[in-house]
Design a protein around this motif. Structure first.
Motif, PDB file in Angstrom:
ATOM      1  N   ARG A   1       0.880  -1.180   0.000  1.00 37.08           N
ATOM      2  CA  ARG A   1       0.000   0.000   0.000  1.00 37.08           C
ATOM      3  C   ARG A   1       0.913   1.224   0.000  1.00 37.08           C
ATOM      4  O   ARG A   1       1.085   1.918   0.989  1.00 37.08           O
ATOM      5  CB  ARG A   1      -0.932  -0.056   1.210  1.00 37.08           C
ATOM      6  CG  ARG A   1      -1.909  -1.221   1.115  1.00 37.08           C
ATOM      7  CD  ARG A   1      -2.542  -1.606   2.432  1.00 37.08           C
ATOM      8  NE  ARG A   1      -3.307  -0.516   3.051  1.00 37.08           N
ATOM      9  CZ  ARG A   1      -3.995  -0.646   4.205  1.00 37.08           C
ATOM     10  NH1 ARG A   1      -4.000  -1.846   4.808  1.00 37.08           N
ATOM     11  NH2 ARG A   1      -4.648   0.359   4.706  1.00 37.08           N
ATOM     12  N   ARG A   2       1.502   1.457  -1.149  1.00 36.92           N
ATOM     13  CA  ARG A   2       2.631   2.360  -1.277  1.00 36.92           C
ATOM     14  C   ARG A   2       2.269   3.808  -0.931  1.00 36.92           C
ATOM     15  O   ARG A   2       3.007   4.493  -0.204  1.00 36.92           O
ATOM     16  CB  ARG A   2       3.210   2.277  -2.693  1.00 36.92           C
ATOM     17  CG  ARG A   2       3.717   0.877  -3.057  1.00 36.92           C
ATOM     18  CD  ARG A   2       4.105   0.782  -4.525  1.00 36.92           C
ATOM     19  NE  ARG A   2       5.219   1.649  -4.841  1.00 36.92           N
ATOM     20  CZ  ARG A   2       6.499   1.323  -4.692  1.00 36.92           C
ATOM     21  NH1 ARG A   2       6.826   0.138  -4.228  1.00 36.92           N
ATOM     22  NH2 ARG A   2       7.451   2.164  -5.018  1.00 36.92           N
ATOM     23  N   SER A   3       1.208   4.306  -1.457  1.00 38.72           N
ATOM     24  CA  SER A   3       0.879   5.716  -1.217  1.00 38.72           C
ATOM     25  C   SER A   3       0.549   5.959   0.251  1.00 38.72           C
ATOM     26  O   SER A   3       0.947   6.982   0.835  1.00 38.72           O
ATOM     27  CB  SER A   3      -0.281   6.158  -2.105  1.00 38.72           C
ATOM     28  OG  SER A   3      -1.445   5.397  -1.810  1.00 38.72           O
ATOM     29  N   GLU A   4      -0.183   5.016   0.867  1.00 33.28           N
ATOM     30  CA  GLU A   4      -0.494   5.156   2.294  1.00 33.28           C
ATOM     31  C   GLU A   4       0.792   5.060   3.127  1.00 33.28           C
ATOM     32  O   GLU A   4       0.990   5.816   4.082  1.00 33.28           O
ATOM     33  CB  GLU A   4      -1.476   4.074   2.721  1.00 33.28           C
ATOM     34  CG  GLU A   4      -2.856   4.201   2.106  1.00 33.28           C
ATOM     35  CD  GLU A   4      -3.716   2.998   2.423  1.00 33.28           C
ATOM     36  OE1 GLU A   4      -4.407   3.037   3.466  1.00 33.28           O
ATOM     37  OE2 GLU A   4      -3.668   2.013   1.646  1.00 33.28           O
TER      38      GLU A   4
ATOM     39  N   ARG B   1       3.797   5.786   2.139  1.00 39.61           N
ATOM     40  CA  ARG B   1       4.588   7.002   1.934  1.00 39.61           C
ATOM     41  C   ARG B   1       4.081   8.133   2.829  1.00 39.61           C
ATOM     42  O   ARG B   1       4.862   8.828   3.474  1.00 39.61           O
ATOM     43  CB  ARG B   1       4.541   7.406   0.459  1.00 39.61           C
ATOM     44  CG  ARG B   1       5.385   8.650   0.154  1.00 39.61           C
ATOM     45  CD  ARG B   1       5.368   8.981  -1.329  1.00 39.61           C
ATOM     46  NE  ARG B   1       6.047   7.952  -2.113  1.00 39.61           N
ATOM     47  CZ  ARG B   1       5.437   7.062  -2.888  1.00 39.61           C
ATOM     48  NH1 ARG B   1       4.098   7.047  -2.981  1.00 39.61           N
ATOM     49  NH2 ARG B   1       6.140   6.162  -3.569  1.00 39.61           N
ATOM     50  N   ALA B   2       2.781   8.324   2.891  1.00 36.11           N
ATOM     51  CA  ALA B   2       2.215   9.412   3.695  1.00 36.11           C
ATOM     52  C   ALA B   2       2.577   9.254   5.178  1.00 36.11           C
ATOM     53  O   ALA B   2       2.976  10.216   5.851  1.00 36.11           O
ATOM     54  CB  ALA B   2       0.697   9.456   3.513  1.00 36.11           C
TER      55      ALA B   2
ATOM     56  N   ASP C   1      11.245   6.753  -3.251  1.00 31.92           N
ATOM     57  CA  ASP C   1      11.495   8.158  -2.948  1.00 31.92           C
ATOM     58  C   ASP C   1      12.984   8.368  -2.738  1.00 31.92           C
ATOM     59  O   ASP C   1      13.721   7.454  -2.400  1.00 31.92           O
ATOM     60  CB  ASP C   1      10.750   8.581  -1.673  1.00 31.92           C
ATOM     61  CG  ASP C   1       9.256   8.694  -1.914  1.00 31.92           C
ATOM     62  OD1 ASP C   1       8.796   8.169  -2.937  1.00 31.92           O
ATOM     63  OD2 ASP C   1       8.585   9.303  -1.074  1.00 31.92           O
TER      64      ASP C   1
END
Length: 892
Positions: A786-789, A791-792, A822
């Motif tokens: 769940r990459r975007s979560e 990252r946040a 990133d």
């Protein structure tokens, strides 16, 4: 006549040059009698030029009179006391005998000395020359050393001349320059000037035997010339100089020697007093003439001075005992009763030949006057002498134990122990024996171990638990807390059991203290349900103002930390710190800064904790817990070398101070965990969480243990200590959040996410703990793709770690973000300018932002106002401000 000494003079002249340029310096010049210390100081005074020169001389007979030396140095500027901060001005007036208000903390007089010297130097550079410092009264030397160690950016040079004595005179924290004998060429020049008529064999013999000692060269040459010393046999430098003076004194008329004895018996007595005392013993003013003609003494106005301290020593020591007694008695009768009550009492004591309750009573009053002025060494000396003059064993024991307590308060542990042991041997009176045990206990904490402290304090409390319950609770407070530091649970249980039997008076302020200590005993036995209510009640009582004693307020702060009421604890401790600073009670600060630093650390205020540790170490460098806290701070900041170095120092004393060692081990484990060495981290955390302090602050290490075990693949070990954490967590929100993080690490699937999210919801005001939870949650999200979560969450964690100064953990978060693709860039100090400040600069900036003036900040931090100004001058460009008002806009 100064011969040689080129390197020494250059060094001192550099000090003068630095002072003229606004840089302070302090130096101790050590050497044997006659080696030239006083001459070097005279030369320095001549080189001072336009600088203001202040001078004082230690006199052996005044060593029992508090603040005599400080009075001599600074009393001419008493009119400037009005410009000092109120507490400092009041303390200095009391020290000078100008006010009735008591001195609450002797350190306050040191702070006043510092401020007054700084004020004087603001007009023109200042040189302070202290000769025969080993004979200054202890109260004066403590105040002057305190000031000397804290001068940094003031135009002041301080030089202390110290004679080598059988009992070494300590000058802690001040650089020392050793003064040895003159080189052969300089010694030859000196001898040629003072005794050119000597034959070559005699001259060479003197040069060989004197060892370059200028006084020996001069006085023995004159004595040889005048026939006072024969030329046979070996020469001993100091002994033969004294022999020369002894021979000169022996040539004087008996009445002249009597007047010199009187002058030697009281170095502060005015000439008029000496002459009046002499008249009562049959001597007249004219009898002083032969001593002046022989250059043994110098008189000027109403002052009489010996040409050299060794002459004074010989004049007194060689007099028959009955003459010394008569001299002291005559001086006592000749001194004004009101103006010189203490000096008069000491002379009466010196004249006493047996028990004398009247003089003993006067000495007690002298002791209490000294206590009022803050001279704790003088208090101990007066009480000890009063004891020697006591007619009965009971009174003697009571006075000796008071002397022991004062000696301990004065920082003289060996003296305190000797007196306490003697007092206990003199009587079986419970109060005296208990107090003697209490003094020995407090000495034992540092000299032996905290466990020895606890055992002795228990011994004392047992004796008076019924007759003096409040004093017994004070002793049991010492016993329980020392047993805590020693992880000595047997002693802790004994202390708690005795507390349960003590019946305090109705309404005693110590009632919540005793209950909280009993509660702590329950906590150490793993029963938080029984422990937390009374511990929390003590915090509430302090917040309400019903418990006001310093020690009990500090313990309440610790109690708050133990039950995770960190905000209340740090608020309480910050308020106490403000009170202590306002009162000028510097001696208490290191003991307060310890729990305050821990509280800030646990709340994630690492910069504040670092500032507290730095100040605590600056005030009392041997407090081991401060080093242990520093290990923890170095671990999270990423300073691996310092972390390991400090940990080595703390762990070296692990057997005596296991609580400190456990805290240091926790720090080392954090360093390993942040760097990915999970196996090593697990070993450290297992020792911490299984150790004797596992129910104390170290319970907060359980989540680190779980994380290390999970990361290293030891699922069987990961749950081992969670039940203990869970029992504690039932009584506080933070504990519940930490437990939920553990459950997240130990769970799979959606259940893990529920635990992580719940944990984050419970720690909104805990940036460090929130970031730690965010880090493991972000890692879990990444593994779930769940990459975007992820990252946040990780960006938030990295940002929080960076702002807190937790560089090691910030690097961990950046590593996780790198796996996500990133390319986060490590922040430098420019991103958070507060990290560029030194701990002391941070303290100064915070106080300035709160609206305090430089002078007020100086009083609170025990610095000179000029040093405060220099800290701000250096801090402004680091934090990007140009005006003081801009500080209020910073998040400090």
């Amino acid at each position: 006549m100064l011969k040689g000494r080129g390197p020494e003079r250059n060094r001192l002249e550099r000090m003068l040059a630095d002072a003229r340029d606004g840089r302070s310096g302090a130096l101790v010049v050590r050497g044997e009698a006659g080696i030239g210390k006083s001459t070097l100081l005279e030369d320095l005074a001549s080189a001072a030029g336009e600088m203001r020169v202040l001078r004082a001389l230690g006199i052996e007979s005044e060593a029992e009179l508090p603040f005599c030396g400080l009075h001599l140095l600074l009393h001419p500027f008493a009119d400037r006391l009005e410009g000092l901060p109120d507490q400092q001005a009041a303390a200095m007036r009391s020290a000078f005998g100008m006010a009735e208000s008591p001195v609450r903390d002797p350190f306050l007089i040191g702070a006043a000395t510092l401020t007054l010297l700084s004020d004087l130097a603001a007009q023109r550079p200042l040189v302070c020359l202290l000769d025969d410092t080993q004979w200054l009264d202890r109260a004066s030397s403590d105040a002057l050393f305190f000031a000397a160690r804290r001068l940094h950016d003031d135009p002041i040079a301080m030089v202390f001349a110290v004679r080598d004595t059988v009992q070494p005179f300590p000058t802690p924290g001040i650089e020392t320059m050793r003064l040895d004998g003159l080189d052969r060429a300089s010694a030859t020049d000196l001898l040629a000037e003072c005794a050119p008529e000597l034959t070559v064999p005699v001259r060479d013999r003197l040069l060989d035997e004197a060892g370059g000692n200028p006084l020996a060269l001069i006085e023995l040459a004159h004595a040889l010339r005048d026939g006072f010393v024969d030329q046979a046999g070996p020469l001993r430098v100091t002994g033969r100089v004294q022999d020369a003076f002894r021979a000169q004194l022996g040539e004087l008329p008996a009445a002249t020697r009597l007047l010199l004895l009187l002058a030697a018996a009281d170095g502060a007595a005015e000439l008029g007093v000496v002459l009046r005392a002499g008249e009562t013993l049959g001597a007249s003013p004219a009898d002083l003439g032969p001593a002046e003609e022989a250059r043994l003494v110098v008189t000027a106005g109403d002052e009489i001075r010996f040409r050299h301290p060794l002459i004074r020593a010989v004049a007194y020591q060689d007099a028959p005992h009955h003459q010394r007694i008569a001299a002291h008695r005559a001086l006592a009768e000749s001194l004004p009763v009101a103006a010189d009550a203490d000096r008069r009492t000491w002379h009466r004591a010196a004249a006493a030949t047996g028990p004398d309750e009247e003089v003993a009573g006067e000495l007690e009053r002298t002791a209490e006057r000294a206590r009022h002025r803050g001279g704790t060494v003088a208090v101990a000396s007066a009480y000890e002498r009063a004891a020697r003059l006591s007619a009965g064993r009971r009174g003697k024991a009571q006075r000796i134990v008071r002397a022991a307590r004062s000696a301990y308060d004065a920082g003289r542990p060996d003296w305190a122990t000797r007196l306490a042991t003697e007092a206990a041997a003199l009587t079986d009176e419970p109060g005296v024996v208990a107090e003697a045990a209490y003094v020995r206990a407090q000495v034992a904490y540092e000299r032996t171990s905290p466990a020895a402290d606890a055992a002795l304090a228990l011994e004392g409390a047992t004796l008076i638990s019924r007759s003096d319950p409040e004093r017994a609770v004070s002793m049991l407070t010492e016993a329980v807390w020392a047993a805590r530091d020693a992880c000595a649970h047997d002693l802790l249980r004994r202390g708690v059991a005795l507390l349960e039997t003590v019946r305090l008076p109705v309404g005693s302020a110590l009632t919540p203290v005793a209950a909280a200590l009993i509660g702590y005993g329950r906590l150490s036995d793993g029963d938080p349900a029984a422990a937390v209510p009374p511990m929390r009640a003590l915090v509430t009582a302090v917040q309400a103002g019903t418990v006001q004693d310093f020690v009990e307020r500090v313990i309440a702060g610790f109690m708050g930390l133990l039950i995770a009421d960190d905000e209340a604890a740090t608020d309480l401790l910050e308020a106490l710190a403000a009170d202590v600073r306002a009162a000028g009670s510097l001696g208490w600060l290191p003991y307060l800064l310890e729990p305050l630093a821990i509280g800030r650390l646990l709340r994630g205020d690492f910069r504040g904790a670092g500032a507290d540790v730095a100040e605590g170490v600056w005030l009392a460098s041997d407090i081991g817990i401060l080093k242990a806290i520093s290990v923890w701070l170095a671990a999270v900041s990423g300073d691996a070398a310092r972390c390991q170095e400090l940990a080595g120092e703390v762990l070296e004393h692990a057997a005596l101070h296991p609580t400190n060692a456990a805290l240091a081990s926790w720090g080392l484990g954090l360093l390993d965990l942040a760097d990915g060495r999970s196996e090593q981290a697990l070993d450290r955390f297992e020792a911490v969480c299984s150790g004797p302090a596992r129910h104390d602050l170290l319970i907060r290490a359980v989540p680190d243990h779980v994380e290390a075990a999970v990361r290293s693949g030891h699922a069987d070990l990961a749950r081992r200590h969670v039940p203990v954490l869970s029992a504690w967590a039932e009584h506080n929100v933070l504990g519940r959040a930490l437990e939920l993080r553990c459950q997240g690490l130990l769970s799979e699937g959606d259940q893990a996410e529920e635990h992580y999210r719940a944990a984050l919801d419970l720690v909104p005001g805990r940036p460090y703990e929130r970031a730690r939870t965010g880090l493991v949650y972000g890692e879990w999200l990444r593994r779930r793709r769940r990459r975007s979560e992820a990252r946040a969450v990780l960006v938030q964690a990295e940002d929080a770690f960076a702002r807190l100064g937790a560089a090691r953990w910030a690097a961990r978060a950046r590593a996780e973000l790198s796996v996500l693709g990133d390319r986060p860039v490590a922040r430098d100090q420019a991103d958070d300018p507060l990290q560029r400040l030194t701990p002391q600069e941070l303290q100064v900036v915070r106080l300035a932002a709160a609206g305090y003036s430089n002078r007020e900040i100086a009083a609170r931090l025990y610095l000179s106002p000029r040093t405060v100004g220099h800290h701000l001058y250096r801090a402004y460009p680091k934090i990007g401000v140009t005006r003081r008002m801009e500080l209020t806009q910073l998040e400090l």
